[in-house]
Design an enzyme around this catalytic site. Structure first.
Site, short mmCIF file in Angstrom:
data_model
loop_
_atom_site.label_atom_id
_atom_site.label_comp_id
_atom_site.label_asym_id
_atom_site.label_seq_id
_atom_site.Cartn_x
_atom_site.Cartn_y
_atom_site.Cartn_z
N THR A 206 9.79 33.31 -9.51
CA THR A 206 11.12 32.69 -9.54
C THR A 206 12.13 33.67 -10.13
O THR A 206 11.77 34.50 -10.96
CB THR A 206 11.01 31.44 -10.44
OG1 THR A 206 10.15 30.53 -9.78
CG2 THR A 206 12.34 30.80 -10.73
N GLY A 236 9.75 21.69 -8.43
CA GLY A 236 9.48 22.11 -9.80
C GLY A 236 10.68 21.94 -10.70
O GLY A 236 11.59 21.14 -10.43
N1 ASP Z 1 9.17 27.12 -12.03
C1 ASP Z 1 8.86 27.27 -10.65
C2 ASP Z 1 8.36 25.96 -10.12
O1 ASP Z 1 7.60 25.31 -10.78
C3 ASP Z 1 7.84 28.30 -10.36
C4 ASP Z 1 8.02 29.62 -11.06
O2 ASP Z 1 8.77 29.74 -12.02
O3 ASP Z 1 7.39 30.58 -10.65
O4 ASP Z 1 8.70 25.63 -9.00
#
Ligand code: ASP
Length: 338
Positions: A206, A236
């Site tokens: 992300t 998410g």
């Molecule tokens: N926080 C993101 C999610 O849960 C994933 C990530 O940060 O890599 O969709």
């Protein structure tokens, strides 16, 4: 105030030439030193076994994104403009799990989430599950600035993008072989393992950005493809205001990365803001306390946090977090591991 560059006393003289006209309007303009920080995801980055050349690729993109954002700030642009531009660059790179390099869902699609927030007035917007929007960060900026909505999803959000001429692409634009291979691997593992098994967590990527502009305004943004092999329209924390993204001039700007379910449970970004704003915790203490709570739920990840004084903290519980900052003195740091 540490980050107060100078105080200009602007004396606006009345247009009248009359000697008796002593009326002067005194306006105090505080100018702040810009700061910008970004992340490109946290996870078992050591486990990725990146070659030095691959590491260099990540560092170069983060470095140039930081510079673009910093130049906007130095030239008097807003923190929102800086955040949007930085995230757009990272979305356009196939390296990160956002925009072009997004991971695949269980159905073999790239379902993108993003959010943006203005620390000055808590204006914000988010989208979830969009599949044709080239730069979700651009879409959320438009929704925030030009609509009465805060959170749009799926086809509705895509219709908004089409109606307002936000660039859209064929879904194949988001295909990258690396993410496809990760998806195939996750599909196989799914037989015995949950989506959030450690090997899936390697793939976090992300992107997020927090910025402070010369007018003392904070902004935060986050953009993601979510988690490889996600099912059932799973969303998410990234687009959930207060979970993965938050900004408040009286507190902090925050962007998080990690397994979103746990960040939602503890309202991580808002929690960090509250710990700083009301409990007067340092940024480090606020982040560490919140991450500890996330770890207690078997979660993991990281956050980047910035306040109006230019203090920042980049914290994570994993073996690395793609991250960078240009601080109030113009010092730059771009790192992957501890
Ligand atoms: N926080 C993101 C999610 O849960 C994933 C990530 O940060 O890599 O969709």
């Amino acid at each position: 105030m540490k980050n107060l560059l100078f105080v200009i006393i602007v004396l606006c003289l009345s247009c009248s030439d009359s000697a008796s006209d002593k009326s002067k309007t005194e306006q105090v303009v505080k100018e702040f030193l810009p700061v910008i920080a970004l992340h490109g995801g946290a996870g078992d980055l050591k486990g990725l076994n990146l070659t030095p050349a691959e590491e260099q690729q990540y560092l170069i993109v983060m470095d140039s994104a930081l510079h673009v954002g910093y130049q906007i700030l130095v030239n008097g642009g807003s923190s929102l403009d800086a955040v949007e531009s930085v995230i757009k660059i990272m979305e356009d790179s196939p390296l990160f799990n956002a925009g072009r390099g997004a991971v695949f869902s269980h159905e073999g699609k790239n379902e993108l989430d993003a959010a943006i927030m203005n620390g000055r007035n808590q204006d914000c917007a988010a989208v979830a599950g969009v599949t044709i929007v080239k730069n979700p960060i651009q879409l959320v900026r438009h929704i925030m600035d030009s609509s009465r909505f805060v959170f749009l999803s799926g086809e509705g959000a895509e219709q908004y993008a089409t109606d307002y001429k936000i660039p859209t692409v064929d879904p194949s634009y988001f295909f990258t072989q690396k993410r496809w291979d990760q998806y195939q691997e996750a599909l196989k593992e799914d037989k015995e393992k949950l989506d959030h098994s450690p090997s899936s967590e390697k793939k976090m990527g992300t992107v997020g950005c927090v910025a402070l502009d010369r007018y003392g305004n904070l902004a935060a943004g986050t953009s993601t493809g979510g988690i490889t092999n996600k099912k059932y329209g799973r969303i998410g924390d990234s687009p959930v205001i207060g979970a993965g993204t938050y900004a408040d001039n009286d507190g902090v700007a925050v962007s998080c990365t990690g397994r979103g379910e746990d960040f939602i449970k503890v309202a991580a970004a808002h929690e960090i803001n509250s710990l700083v704003k009301y409990k007067k915790k340092s940024l480090k203490d606020a982040v560490e306390k919140t991450l500890k709570e996330i770890v207690s739920k078997k979660g993991r990840g990281g956050c980047i946090v910035l306040d109006q004084k230019g203090n920042y903290y980049l914290g994570f519980t994993t073996s690395g977090m793609f991250r960078g900052v240009i601080d109030a003195q113009g010092n730059k740091l771009v790192k992957i591991y501890e």
